[in-house]
Design a protein around this motif. Structure first.
Motif, short mmCIF file in Angstrom:
data_model
loop_
_atom_site.label_atom_id
_atom_site.label_comp_id
_atom_site.label_asym_id
_atom_site.label_seq_id
_atom_site.Cartn_x
_atom_site.Cartn_y
_atom_site.Cartn_z
N ALA A 120 38.98 31.29 44.28
CA ALA A 120 40.70 31.00 44.38
C ALA A 120 41.22 31.83 45.24
CB ALA A 120 41.07 30.66 42.86
N LEU A 121 40.96 33.13 44.94
CA LEU A 121 41.56 34.12 45.69
C LEU A 121 41.22 33.87 47.25
CD1 LEU A 121 41.11 37.14 43.40
CD2 LEU A 121 43.34 36.16 44.02
N ILE A 122 40.06 33.52 47.64
CA ILE A 122 39.51 33.33 48.93
C ILE A 122 40.41 32.25 49.57
CG2 ILE A 122 37.69 32.77 50.65
CD1 ILE A 122 36.11 34.92 48.68
N GLU A 123 40.36 31.12 48.75
CA GLU A 123 41.06 29.97 49.32
C GLU A 123 42.47 29.92 49.57
OE1 GLU A 123 39.61 26.99 46.29
OE2 GLU A 123 37.70 26.80 47.38
N GLN A 124 43.09 30.87 48.59
CA GLN A 124 44.67 30.97 48.58
C GLN A 124 44.83 32.02 49.77
OE1 GLN A 124 46.13 31.76 44.86
NE2 GLN A 124 45.55 30.03 43.93
N GLY A 125 43.85 32.90 50.27
CA GLY A 125 44.26 33.73 51.32
C GLY A 125 44.63 35.11 50.74
N ALA A 126 44.61 35.51 49.69
CA ALA A 126 44.62 36.49 48.75
C ALA A 126 43.77 37.55 49.34
CB ALA A 126 44.93 36.66 47.47
N LEU A 127 42.41 37.12 49.80
CA LEU A 127 41.49 38.14 50.26
C LEU A 127 40.57 37.40 51.24
CD1 LEU A 127 38.50 39.61 48.59
CD2 LEU A 127 39.44 37.79 47.12
N SER A 128 39.76 37.99 52.25
CA SER A 128 39.08 37.06 53.05
C SER A 128 37.37 37.06 52.51
CB SER A 128 38.93 37.92 54.51
OG SER A 128 38.37 39.06 54.38
N SER A 129 36.58 36.30 52.89
CA SER A 129 35.09 36.48 52.49
C SER A 129 34.45 37.60 52.80
CB SER A 129 34.59 35.31 53.09
OG SER A 129 34.97 33.93 52.87
N SER A 130 34.86 38.13 54.12
CA SER A 130 34.30 39.49 54.33
C SER A 130 34.74 40.60 53.59
CB SER A 130 34.50 39.83 55.99
OG SER A 130 35.88 39.79 56.10
N GLU A 131 36.12 40.59 53.09
CA GLU A 131 36.57 41.83 52.20
C GLU A 131 36.01 41.54 51.01
OE1 GLU A 131 41.45 42.49 53.11
OE2 GLU A 131 40.82 40.44 52.49
N TRP A 132 35.63 40.18 50.46
CA TRP A 132 34.94 40.19 49.21
C TRP A 132 33.41 40.69 49.36
CZ3 TRP A 132 35.13 40.43 44.59
CH2 TRP A 132 34.35 39.85 43.76
N SER A 133 32.86 40.45 50.33
CA SER A 133 31.67 40.94 50.41
C SER A 133 31.47 42.35 50.54
CB SER A 133 30.76 40.24 51.84
OG SER A 133 30.99 38.66 51.82
N GLN A 134 32.09 42.94 51.28
CA GLN A 134 32.15 44.38 51.31
C GLN A 134 32.67 45.03 49.74
OE1 GLN A 134 35.34 45.30 54.21
NE2 GLN A 134 33.81 44.81 55.94
N SER A 135 33.40 44.37 49.12
CA SER A 135 33.80 44.89 47.88
C SER A 135 32.67 44.79 46.73
CB SER A 135 35.01 44.21 47.35
OG SER A 135 36.16 44.66 48.06
N LEU A 136 31.97 43.44 46.83
CA LEU A 136 31.10 43.26 45.98
C LEU A 136 29.63 44.16 46.51
CD1 LEU A 136 29.50 41.80 43.66
CD2 LEU A 136 29.05 40.09 45.44
N GLY A 137 29.47 44.20 47.60
CA GLY A 137 28.52 45.28 48.11
C GLY A 137 28.43 46.54 47.62
N SER A 138 29.91 46.95 47.77
CA SER A 138 30.29 48.51 47.26
C SER A 138 29.95 48.51 45.79
CB SER A 138 31.54 48.83 47.47
OG SER A 138 32.09 49.99 47.31
N ALA A 139 30.43 47.65 44.87
CA ALA A 139 30.16 47.68 43.55
C ALA A 139 28.75 47.49 43.26
CB ALA A 139 30.83 46.57 43.02
N ILE A 140 27.92 46.80 43.99
CA ILE A 140 26.59 46.69 43.70
C ILE A 140 25.81 48.18 43.86
CG2 ILE A 140 24.28 45.67 44.38
CD1 ILE A 140 25.81 43.24 44.47
N LYS A 141 25.91 48.67 45.17
CA LYS A 141 25.58 50.07 45.48
C LYS A 141 26.14 51.24 44.57
CE LYS A 141 25.59 53.35 49.38
NZ LYS A 141 26.04 53.47 50.78
N SER A 142 27.13 51.13 44.02
CA SER A 142 27.68 51.92 43.08
C SER A 142 26.82 52.04 41.72
CB SER A 142 29.31 51.93 42.83
OG SER A 142 29.71 52.91 41.96
#
Length: 109
Positions: free
Chosen positions: A29-51
């Motif tokens: 929903a956040l992506i669809e509403q434009g609150a965040l982009s798919s690439s921003e999400w991918s980077q954030s998720l990747g960072s959380a997994i790496k951490s």
């Protein structure tokens, strides 16, 4: 050795728990509403997994959606969509609701 077929994969649940589907829906929903982009999400998720891996997470797949929650919390605070205090307050409210809800009943705030 058994062969995995597309029919077999379709029999498997996509999410193990309802909360996993809910966090997926929130991010979508956040992506669809434009609150965040798919690439921003991918980077954030990747960072959380790496951490998590740096902290000893064995990355067996069991904690995958916990990483989604960690990434979502980061995104919400970084984009000022929610404060850390608001998130902490909601977590505590859900924890109290969970602990006081009779077994077998849906947890509600």
């Amino acid at each position: 050795m058994s062969k995995i077929t597309s029919d077999h994969l379709m029999e498997q649940p996509v999410f193990r728990e309802p909360w996993e589907a809910q966090v997926f829906a929130l991010v979508t929903a956040l992506i669809e509403q434009g609150a965040l982009s798919s690439s921003e999400w991918s980077q954030s998720l990747g960072s959380a997994i790496k951490s998590a891996q740096q902290q000893g997470d064995p990355d067996t797949g069991d904690t995958y959606y916990k990483h989604w929650i960690a990434a979502l919390e980061m995104v919400l605070t970084e984009k000022e969509l929610a404060s850390a205090e608001e998130i902490k307050s909601l977590i505590e409210a859900w924890r109290k609701a969970y602990l006081t809800t009779p077994h077998g009943q849906p947890v509600e705030l």
